[in-house]
Design a protein around this motif. Structure first.
Motif: not given
Length: 390
Positions: A92, A95, A108, A112-117
């Motif tokens: 984070n 990012y 978006n 990748w949909e999320t930062l975790t992915d």
């Protein structure tokens, strides 16, 4: 009404508003345009340029998404490398620094949909080392710069040479101690013979002398023992044949021991000592280090060139990539029975052979020599001393 002047309050207010970050909901990634409010975003969506850009995107949506994903990945990794280096940092934090730039690529628009992915994908592809903690995901950049890898290999090689020097000195000390012990064992030890009389008529004389008149039980016993020793010495001098025979037997025994020791030393010299380097060209090896990421871990390659005995240039079988690796980063490959192998260490070093069978209990394999003076001979070789031929 004309446009406001450059130093007018209206123009200054517009510049201040457009300088910082705006709301993501009013940003158009396709046109890369940031709108200030909902009305401006609505007008932009109705514009001809936006409609034309949407038509282009609908023809090949994956091409645009891949382009934005590559841009996002490249900028993110560049920031991670330049700002944090190879330190372990929370994803984070990286990012938040990345999105603070006004012209950044929004997640978006990526695959990748999320930062975790995205963080998990970086770990799977081998770009970073990732680990999950109760506080979240942490990333650590893997520096694959050739100059950095070369420096690390030099440091590891220096450490290995220092360890080798310590082992050599320890072996030398052990050899000197062993030779010293062998020298002490081979020293002549005194041989005691039994006191015997050659003839019954010979008399044994005890020369007690004047000391026999001295009172005291302890001194008289000492004198008697001294006289007995002198008598034994005189009898021993009168028996030259028996003493010479015993010395001859002792000399013969020591000569036999010397012959046995010489034979053992010859056998030791004939047996080649295993070396700590085993890499050879044109063999198949498996990469066991995780420093190169999951892309190369447990993958096989062919040794194209050996450098400085401990390093090698390996060409990957799957991808064709060429990597410069140390022998600690790879291991030998055991093929199926009937395949050809190369012996890398020991008595039959550099000899080609055919794998006949595997002994899992003893961690060895039975090989039939296919070259050299002992062709056709069957030998048992340990797993680490042979590898599959390319």
């Amino acid at each position: 009404m004309g446009k406001a002047d450059f130093l007018s309050p209206k123009a200054i207010s517009n510049r201040i508003k457009s300088k910082g970050l705006q709301k993501l909901r009013w940003y158009c990634q396709m046109c890369q345009k940031q709108c200030r409010d909902e009305n401006g975003f609505k007008c932009h969506c109705m514009s001809e340029s936006h409609q034309r850009q949407l038509l282009l995107a609908s023809e090949s949506p994956h091409r645009f998404m891949d382009h934005f994903s590559n841009e996002f990945k490249r900028d993110f990794l560049e920031l991670l490398r330049r700002r944090f280096g190879t330190k372990r940092v929370h994803n984070n934090i990286v990012y938040n620094e990345y999105i603070s730039h006004r012209e950044h690529i929004h997640m978006n628009a990526t695959k990748w949909e999320t930062l975790t992915d995205f963080t998990k994908w970086l770990g799977r592809e081998g770009f970073c080392k990732v680990d999950e903690t109760p506080k979240g995901w942490y990333v650590q950049y893997i520096d694959r710069d050739p100059e950095t890898i070369r420096r690390q290999e030099e440091l590891e090689r220096k450490k290995k040479h220092e360890l080798d020097d310590e082992e050599r000195s320890a072996r030398l000390i052990e050899e000197q101690v062993r030779k010293g012990r062998e020298g002490k064992e081979t020293e002549e030890t005194p041989v005691f013979t039994e006191l015997k009389r050659e003839s019954e008529e010979e008399k044994v004389a005890f020369n007690l002398g004047a000391s026999s008149s001295i009172a005291g039980p302890s001194k008289s016993s000492a004198v008697l023992s001294g006289g007995a020793l002198k008598a034994a010495a005189s009898v021993k001098r009168k028996e030259p044949p028996s003493s010479s025979d015993s010395r001859g037997e002792r000399k013969k025994k020591s000569a036999l021991e010397e012959i046995i020791e010489m034979e053992e030393k010859k056998k030791k010299k004939q047996q080649p000592v295993k070396t700590d380097y085993w890499l050879q060209p044109n063999i198949v090896v498996k990469i066991v280090t995780k420093r190169l990421g999951e892309k190369y871990h447990k993958k096989k390659g062919v040794v194209m060139e050996v450098q400085d005995r401990y390093g090698a240039v390996v060409k990957m079988i799957d991808s064709g990539d060429k990597l410069k690796l140390d022998q600690n980063h790879v291991e030998t490959v055991i093929p199926a029975p009937g395949k050809r192998v190369l012996i890398l260490n020991g008595l039959h070093r550099d000899t080609e052979a055919v794998l006949e069978g595997i002994d899992e209990k003893n961690f060895s394999a039975t090989l039939t020599l296919d070259s050299g003076p002992q062709i056709g001979k069957r030998v048992d070789i340990a797993y680490e001393d042979f590898s599959k031929l390319a």
